[in-house]
Design a protein around this motif. Sequence first.
Motif, short mmCIF file in Angstrom:
data_model
loop_
_atom_site.label_atom_id
_atom_site.label_comp_id
_atom_site.label_asym_id
_atom_site.label_seq_id
_atom_site.Cartn_x
_atom_site.Cartn_y
_atom_site.Cartn_z
N GLY A 59 0.82 -1.20 0.00
CA GLY A 59 0.00 0.00 0.00
C GLY A 59 0.85 1.25 0.00
N LEU A 60 0.19 2.36 0.31
CA LEU A 60 0.84 3.67 0.35
C LEU A 60 1.03 4.08 1.79
N VAL A 61 2.23 4.52 2.14
CA VAL A 61 2.53 4.93 3.51
C VAL A 61 3.48 6.12 3.45
N GLN A 62 3.41 6.97 4.46
CA GLN A 62 4.30 8.11 4.52
C GLN A 62 5.67 7.69 5.03
N ALA A 63 6.67 8.45 4.67
CA ALA A 63 8.01 8.20 5.17
C ALA A 63 8.01 8.20 6.70
N GLY A 64 8.72 7.24 7.26
CA GLY A 64 8.76 7.08 8.70
C GLY A 64 7.70 6.13 9.23
N GLY A 65 6.77 5.76 8.38
CA GLY A 65 5.68 4.88 8.78
C GLY A 65 6.06 3.42 8.71
N SER A 66 5.05 2.57 8.97
CA SER A 66 5.26 1.13 9.01
C SER A 66 4.23 0.42 8.16
N LEU A 67 4.60 -0.77 7.74
CA LEU A 67 3.71 -1.59 6.93
C LEU A 67 4.14 -3.05 7.12
N ARG A 68 3.17 -3.95 7.03
CA ARG A 68 3.51 -5.37 7.05
C ARG A 68 2.95 -6.04 5.80
N VAL A 69 3.80 -6.73 5.10
CA VAL A 69 3.35 -7.51 3.95
C VAL A 69 3.40 -8.99 4.31
N SER A 70 2.51 -9.75 3.71
CA SER A 70 2.39 -11.18 4.01
C SER A 70 2.56 -12.00 2.74
N PRO A 100 11.43 6.74 1.27
CA PRO A 100 10.99 6.75 -0.14
C PRO A 100 11.74 5.74 -1.00
N GLU A 101 13.01 5.50 -0.68
CA GLU A 101 13.79 4.55 -1.47
C GLU A 101 13.37 3.09 -1.24
N ASP A 102 12.49 2.85 -0.29
CA ASP A 102 11.94 1.50 -0.09
C ASP A 102 10.78 1.23 -1.06
N THR A 103 10.38 2.24 -1.80
CA THR A 103 9.29 2.07 -2.77
C THR A 103 9.68 1.03 -3.82
N THR A 116 4.51 1.72 -1.67
CA THR A 116 4.89 3.07 -2.06
C THR A 116 5.05 3.92 -0.82
N VAL A 117 6.22 4.55 -0.68
CA VAL A 117 6.51 5.39 0.47
C VAL A 117 6.62 6.83 -0.02
N SER A 118 5.74 7.67 0.48
CA SER A 118 5.75 9.07 0.06
C SER A 118 6.59 9.91 1.01
N SER A 119 7.21 10.94 0.46
CA SER A 119 8.09 11.80 1.28
C SER A 119 7.33 12.97 1.88
#
Length: 124
Positions: A10-21, A88-91, A121-124
Amino acid sequence: QVQLVESGGGLVQAGGSLRVSCAASGRTFNSATMGWFRQGPGKEREFVAAIRWSGGSTYYADSVKGRFTISRDKSKNTMYLRMNSLKPEDTAVYYCAALYGSRSYEAYAEYDYWGQGTQVTVSS
């Protein structure tokens, strides 16, 4: 045969967290190494993390060490990648993969099965 299905991108802001399965099915995974790879726009597919399904040993790329955590739930045949302090470079499109045998877990060409990928997608 092995089927791998990723979810949770999904879309997350820089500094945020996400879990993929990654939900896995098919042949037994006891002898498998499961890995996460990613491919950003215009970039080569790169190793992110891997886990030995049986013993649970984990391995990480230097770029994600300390921020990402790979894990698996044997009872659910599911692997996870928890991503913290996202940049952002983790996008990238994140892929899970399975490797059978004693080969390099960092080399994507060594993996036998792949999922379809999930966009992060990591937004700055």
